[in-house]
Design an enzyme around this catalytic site. Structure first.
Site, mmCIF file in Angstrom:
data_model
loop_
_atom_site.group_PDB
_atom_site.id
_atom_site.type_symbol
_atom_site.label_atom_id
_atom_site.label_comp_id
_atom_site.label_asym_id
_atom_site.label_seq_id
_atom_site.Cartn_x
_atom_site.Cartn_y
_atom_site.Cartn_z
ATOM 1 N N TYR A 88 0.772 -1.052 0.056
ATOM 2 C CA TYR A 88 0.045 -0.115 0.031
ATOM 3 C C TYR A 88 0.833 1.307 0.027
ATOM 4 O O TYR A 88 1.935 1.234 0.572
ATOM 5 C CB TYR A 88 -0.660 0.114 1.472
ATOM 6 C CG TYR A 88 -1.676 1.288 1.602
ATOM 7 C CD1 TYR A 88 -2.912 1.362 0.847
ATOM 8 C CD2 TYR A 88 -1.337 2.483 2.114
ATOM 9 C CE1 TYR A 88 -3.573 2.601 0.926
ATOM 10 C CE2 TYR A 88 -1.856 3.468 2.266
ATOM 11 C CZ TYR A 88 -2.927 3.785 1.770
ATOM 12 O OH TYR A 88 -3.924 4.870 1.909
ATOM 13 N N GLU B 106 -3.228 7.372 -4.123
ATOM 14 C CA GLU B 106 -3.452 6.193 -3.215
ATOM 15 C C GLU B 106 -3.258 5.143 -4.354
ATOM 16 O O GLU B 106 -3.995 4.743 -4.990
ATOM 17 C CB GLU B 106 -4.787 6.093 -2.347
ATOM 18 C CG GLU B 106 -4.866 5.022 -1.543
ATOM 19 C CD GLU B 106 -6.161 4.967 -0.737
ATOM 20 O OE1 GLU B 106 -7.271 5.079 -1.485
ATOM 21 O OE2 GLU B 106 -6.041 4.616 0.405
#
Ligand code: GDP
Ligand code: MN
Length: 396
Positions: A118, A206
């Site tokens: 991530y 993101e």
């Protein structure tokens, strides 16, 4: 402004960020053509069909599917295009999918587990610095990681004067447990990503997942990109990336006539001049037991035309049980605003909900008289507290 995954990836790639390659398609036939082209360009055998909507969690909702043949690409694209995709981030009705991204399959079949990380870039408002947030636990729900295993999420803050320093990129690669070629690829990825963030004036990147393939490529498999609206004037070419189908229609309409309007869930519509006064007015509504239905700043020139447009926008919301107009007559005189309100009210006709008007400033007394004598169902007040009491009264 939010971008679609395919737009975000193209933008990232233009700054040298490695991405999972893909081509956007509007129809199953285009999807097949895209898949053929990708096979020529990348050698990929399998493809992934990915719904393009402004919401995450698409995989969970059935909007991301692996296709092992061109027939499957066609069939899956046919299923996904036109569907109302429901994900944990959409409403229960879901979002209409009008295009899909056909990508190369980068999770090479038959090989050992690829690693999903991530990574996001955003502003830490507490320190006023950009930061890179990253975790070894990518691919899944990062909120769940934050709740259950917060020690697996790392932050790297960036000094705005120095930018991202090479040792910081290495620290990130190290904390992700990489070595050798993958380590080097990750430092390149992080540096390119941060550079893209700054140069594009974005407010959020993101990338979940960032993938390390079994042959040690590091690539963005997903991309959520939000560009700072206030910087769009510096990027005229990004304006074309706006997809109005994804935005609140009332907000789009308001923007077109130069009003700042944000749709909210409450029952009291508000029309205010000035953002600070708008915030104070929303507080006042809450204190009086209501909930603001919107934020609306009509700006300095609260003339009849703008007031009428503003009323019409507010009245589109079926939850609105009352409207509070709170205008300070500084540059614009209150009597002019009052005339505007009366005119707008008459033009719109059947307004069936109570309107409370608080006008303070130059000629406030004349304005109150105009409204009181207009014969319309409008309650006029001058004091802030009176306005609150009136809101409470009409909601009761
Ligand atoms: P999201 O669900 O909206 O976050 O969409 P993502 O783009 O993150 O895709 C969801 C999931 O699809 C990923 O976490 C992967 O597990 C899977 N996926 C994405 N690309 C590929 C691919 O090339 N091959 C395979 N097998 N799976 C993929
Ligand atoms: Mn994702």
């Amino acid at each position: 402004m939010n971008l679609h995954e395919y737009q975000g990836k193209e933008m990232l790639n233009s700054f040298g960020v490695e991405i999972q390659r893909g081509i956007v398609a509007q129809t199953p036939a285009e999807a097949v053509a895209a898949a053929k082209k990708l096979t020529e360009d990348t050698g990929t055998g399998w493809h992934v069909v990915k719904a393009q909507i402004h919401a995450g969690g698409r995989g969970k909702g059935g909007g991301v599917k692996l296709a092992k043949s061109l027939e499957e690409v066609e069939q899956i694209a046919g299923q996904i295009i036109g569907m109302h995709l429901v994900t944990p981030q959409t409403s229960v009705e879901g979002k209409l999918v009008s295009q899909v991204l056909i990508t190369e399959d980068v999770y090479y079949p038959g090989e050992s587990e690829p690693s999903e990380y991530y990574m996001s870039v955003l502003m830490n408002r507490a320190t006023g610095r950009n930061m890179i947030m990253y975790s070894t636990e990518g691919g899944m729900d990062i909120e769940a990681v934050a709740d259950n295993t917060p020690h697996l999420i790392f932050n790297e803050e960036i000094d705005p004067a120095l930018g991202l320093l090479p040792f910081q990129a290495r620290k990130i690669a190290f904390n992700l447990g990489l070595s050798g070629k993958a380590f080097k690829e990750m430092t390149k990825f992080v540096s390119a990503l941060y550079n893209a963030y700054v140069k594009s004036d974005s407010s959020l990147f993101e990338i979940n997942p960032v993938l390390k393939t079994s042959d040690d490529r590091v690539i963005a498999v997903d991309a959520k990109v939000t560009i700072d609206d206030n910087a769009l004037f510096r990027h005229k070419d990004y304006e074309a990336l706006r997809d109005l189908r994804e935005e609140n229609p009332v907000e789009v309409e308001a923007k077109a006539v130069g009003l700042s309007y944000v749709d909210l869930d409450g029952n009291v519509g508000c029309m205010v001049n000035g953002a600070g006064l708008a915030m104070a007015t929303m507080d006042l509504i809450k204190q009086a037991g209501g909930e603001p239905a919107n934020f609306l700043d009509v700006g300095g020139t609260a003339d009849a035309e703008r007031v009428e447009i503003a009323f019409k926008l507010i009245l589109k919301d079926p939850n609105v049980k009352a409207i509070l107009v709170n205008i300070f007559g500084g540059i614009v005189r209150c009597d002019r605003v009052a005339k505007g309100i009366i005119e707008a009210y008459k033009n719109i006709g059947n307004i069936e909900i109570p309107i409370i008007v608080r006008l303070e400033g130059t000629n406030a007394d004349i304005a109150k008289k105009l409204i009181d004598e207009s014969g319309l169902d409008v309650h006029s007040v001058i004091e802030f507290q009176e306005a609150a009491d009136k809101v409470q009264e009409v909601l009761a």
